[in-house]
Design an enzyme around this catalytic site. Structure first.
Site, short mmCIF file in Angstrom:
data_model
loop_
_atom_site.label_atom_id
_atom_site.label_comp_id
_atom_site.label_asym_id
_atom_site.label_seq_id
_atom_site.Cartn_x
_atom_site.Cartn_y
_atom_site.Cartn_z
N TRP A 71 0.80 -1.22 0.00
CA TRP A 71 0.00 0.00 0.00
C TRP A 71 0.83 1.28 0.00
O TRP A 71 0.31 2.36 -0.28
CB TRP A 71 -0.91 0.03 1.23
CG TRP A 71 -0.18 -0.20 2.53
CD1 TRP A 71 -0.09 -1.38 3.22
CD2 TRP A 71 0.60 0.74 3.29
NE1 TRP A 71 0.69 -1.23 4.34
CE2 TRP A 71 1.13 0.06 4.40
CE3 TRP A 71 0.90 2.09 3.13
CZ2 TRP A 71 1.93 0.69 5.35
CZ3 TRP A 71 1.71 2.72 4.07
CH2 TRP A 71 2.21 2.03 5.16
N ASN A 72 2.12 1.20 0.33
CA ASN A 72 2.87 2.45 0.54
C ASN A 72 3.21 3.19 -0.75
O ASN A 72 3.37 4.40 -0.75
CB ASN A 72 4.13 2.21 1.38
CG ASN A 72 5.06 1.20 0.77
OD1 ASN A 72 4.67 0.35 -0.03
ND2 ASN A 72 6.33 1.27 1.14
N LYS A 88 -2.91 -9.01 -7.05
CA LYS A 88 -3.75 -8.72 -5.89
C LYS A 88 -3.36 -7.34 -5.37
O LYS A 88 -2.27 -7.13 -4.85
CB LYS A 88 -3.56 -9.76 -4.79
CG LYS A 88 -4.63 -9.63 -3.69
CD LYS A 88 -4.22 -10.31 -2.40
CE LYS A 88 -3.28 -9.46 -1.59
NZ LYS A 88 -3.90 -8.16 -1.15
N GLY A 97 6.66 -6.77 0.50
CA GLY A 97 6.01 -6.65 1.80
C GLY A 97 6.94 -7.08 2.92
O GLY A 97 8.17 -7.02 2.78
N SER A 98 6.37 -7.53 4.00
CA SER A 98 7.16 -7.86 5.19
C SER A 98 7.92 -9.17 5.01
O SER A 98 7.53 -10.05 4.24
CB SER A 98 6.26 -7.96 6.42
OG SER A 98 5.48 -9.14 6.37
N GLU A 101 10.78 -8.86 -2.37
CA GLU A 101 11.37 -7.60 -1.90
C GLU A 101 10.75 -7.34 -0.54
O GLU A 101 9.60 -6.91 -0.43
CB GLU A 101 11.09 -6.47 -2.88
CG GLU A 101 11.94 -5.25 -2.66
CD GLU A 101 11.22 -4.19 -1.83
OE1 GLU A 101 11.54 -4.10 -0.62
OE2 GLU A 101 10.36 -3.50 -2.37
N LEU A 102 11.53 -7.61 0.52
CA LEU A 102 10.98 -7.70 1.87
C LEU A 102 11.47 -6.56 2.76
O LEU A 102 11.89 -5.52 2.27
CB LEU A 102 11.33 -9.07 2.45
CG LEU A 102 10.96 -10.27 1.55
CD1 LEU A 102 11.40 -11.57 2.18
CD2 LEU A 102 9.46 -10.27 1.24
N CYS A 137 10.26 1.11 2.49
CA CYS A 137 11.14 0.02 2.91
C CYS A 137 12.60 0.40 2.89
O CYS A 137 13.44 -0.30 3.47
CB CYS A 137 10.90 -1.21 2.02
SG CYS A 137 11.13 -0.88 0.26
N GLU A 148 12.34 -2.62 12.09
CA GLU A 148 11.95 -1.56 11.16
C GLU A 148 10.75 -0.80 11.72
O GLU A 148 9.72 -1.40 12.04
CB GLU A 148 11.59 -2.18 9.81
CG GLU A 148 11.26 -1.17 8.73
CD GLU A 148 10.96 -1.84 7.39
OE1 GLU A 148 11.18 -1.21 6.35
OE2 GLU A 148 10.50 -3.01 7.39
#
Length: 524
Positions: free
Chosen positions: A188-189, A212, A267-268, A289-290, A323, A421
């Site tokens: 969402w960022n 999604k 995401g996380s 990409e975490l 991130c 984080e």
């Protein structure tokens, strides 16, 4: 409408010595007026070239994080709904893969042109559902469009190789082929840029996609789908699904359905590990990409003013919700006091409020859970000896999702910020003595996405750049994102690269062909 401004030095906002950021009082609804209202979709997703509702008819609300008010509703897709999208993508792949690179390039270029033409409306949607200031949203909209442009130029250049064989008479060559139907899961960022950074290379390679969209910010993705439709992207090539309650189930479907050959997730780290485990059932190609915990190092030979500007830009971009934000700011002891003073001065000048309000530099956090984590990190640091210089508090008079821009000094390795984080507007300033010490501190993390440092000694620049255990480094800059640059991390920040010439390879397979019996001599 008139906006009331004030300094947060009053008793209602003051939690520490000094003046906090400038605040904008809560305003009434500031809904944008889109130039093209048809870009705002309600109760429909984009599947197989058509706008469709969930089979159940269920929807979920999308809210403005600045006001808490409902913007619209989106379909609550189920696994059955998503299966239809996967089937559409599989059918489309049969023909789309056979288009030439130049034909795919032209389609992406049309999509790029439409994205540029509608930049302002895309930016308005980003601010409305994400909360970031409109100036930042405009920057993201332009950045997002550039991925379509970049990969439109990469599409015709997916070269193979001719390889000298070690067996006489054999000829060996390779070609690049699309991996197949791709499942994309975006955050969402950056609701525009994260989707274009995945869809652009996928289509350039000849893949089809089921994406999604994030439940917090689905409207930008749906608007981009509308532009894809207008650009003439063939039906089934791009499919956008939305869900709130069924997020876990649909994520599992994308990772376990054998029709999906590739999954790309941003995401996380914890969710990335789960998706990787699920994807192992069908051995999918993965890009992850975490999470990050970016160190930002300022050496004593740095240009302090430039370092302060870079640290502010890196730390507080999108209110710290990126991130690659600077999460741990290390400053060498000889310049520590000067750096702290100049840094605080910059932060005090920020204006916090609704992203549509004139002059606002920082908007809300995405939801109350984000507020809770940020406040926990601040209170933990104070409890363990940090000194609060600016902010450090929720801002209920502005809105329920607002937290003040915060600066803490005298941080240490025992504080949560040192190992977790924050993903929010909190700058923790650590003091260090030696180069070896700070490199060790910077690398003391399970993740390794990005890192930054400021220095003018060229020998130091090379030593530190090579020693930092991260996938991306900003040297004398706090902003590293660029469509031409490979984006991705190491360690538990994941693997794979997005953007750049490397990005398209994530959506391709290399096929080798050996042709025997080619060693006969020429006949005279």
């Amino acid at each position: 409408m008139a906006l009331l401004h004030r300094l947060a030095a009053s008793s209602a906002y003051r939690c520490a010595p000094g003046i906090s950021s400038i605040l904008v009082r809560r305003a009434s609804t500031m809904a944008p007026k889109l130039r093209d209202p048809s870009l705002l979709k309600k109760d429909v997703c984009y599947v197989n070239g058509a706008w469709v509702a969930a089979k159940s008819g269920k929807t979920f609300e999308v809210t403005d994080p600045a006001t808490g008010e409902v913007i619209t509703t989106c379909p609550e897709f189920t696994t059955s709904d998503t299966e239809s999208a996967i089937t559409a993508a599989a059918d489309a792949f049969k023909t789309f893969r056979n288009l030439t690179g130049r034909e795919r390039a032209k389609l992406l270029r049309k999509w790029y042109d439409l994205a540029v033409e509608n930049t302002e409306d895309i930016a308005q949607l980003i601010t409305w559902e994400n909360g970031k200031p409109l100036a930042d949203a405009r920057g993201e909209a332009a950045y997002a469009a550039n991925f379509f442009e970049w990969f439109s130029e990469e599409a015709p250049r997916t070269y193979g190789d001719v390889i000298p064989a070690s067996v006489p008479g054999n000829r060996v060559w390779t070609t690049k082929e699309p991996v197949g139907v791709c499942g994309l899961i975006t955050p969402w960022n950056f609701p525009a840029a994260m989707i274009t950074r995945k869809i652009g290379p996928a289509l350039a390679a000849g893949c089809t996609v089921v994406c999604k969209a994030p439940a917090e910010t689905p409207l930008t993705a749906l608007a981009l789908a509308e532009l894809a439709h207008r650009a003439g992207i063939p039906k089934g090539v791009v499919n956008i699904v939305t869900t709130n309650d069924n997020t876990i189930a649909i994520g599992e479907q994308l990772t376990t359905n054998p029709t999906i050959k590739k999954v790309s997730f941003t995401g996380s780290t914890n969710v990335g590990k789960l998706l990787m485990k699920q994807s192992s059932s069908t051995l999918k190609k993965l890009s992850l990409e975490l999470g990050g915990n970016s160190p930002f190092i300022v050496f004593d030979d740095a240009d302090i003013d430039a370092a302060v500007a870079g640290a502010v830009a890196s730390k507080f971009r999108s209110s710290g919700q990126t991130c690659v934000c600077a999460n741990r700011i290390y400053v060498q002891e000889g310049i520590y006091e000067d750096f702290v003073a100049k840094f605080v001065e910059k932060v005090k000048a920020f204006k916090i409020g609704n992203g549509f309000a004139e002059g606002v530099t920082h908007g809300p956090l995405i939801h109350d859970r984000a507020i809770g984590k940020v406040d926990h990190h601040v209170q933990d640091a104070i409890k363990k000896g940090a000194k609060l210089l600016v902010g450090g508090q929720k801002l209920p008079d502005v809105g329920s999702n607002f937290y003040d821009m915060t600066v803490l000094r005298d941080m240490n390795a025992d504080m949560a910020i040192a190992s977790e984080e924050t993903f929010g507007p909190v700058a923790g300033l650590f003091k260090f003595k030696t180069e070896a010490e700070v490199v060790k501190l910077a690398n003391a993390s399970e993740v390794g996405l990005a890192g930054y440092f400021y220095a003018r000694d060229l020998e130091r620049v090379h030593r530190v750049a090579e020693a930092l255990e991260v996938g991306m480094i900003g040297i004398n800059t706090g902003i590293i994102s660029d469509p031409v640059s490979p984006f991705g991390g190491v360690k538990e920040s994941g693997f794979g690269r997005e953007g750049s010439k490397y990005g398209i390879a994530e959506y391709q397979i290399t096929k080798m062909m050996t042709y025997g019996g080619m060693g006969k001599p020429l006949q005279s």
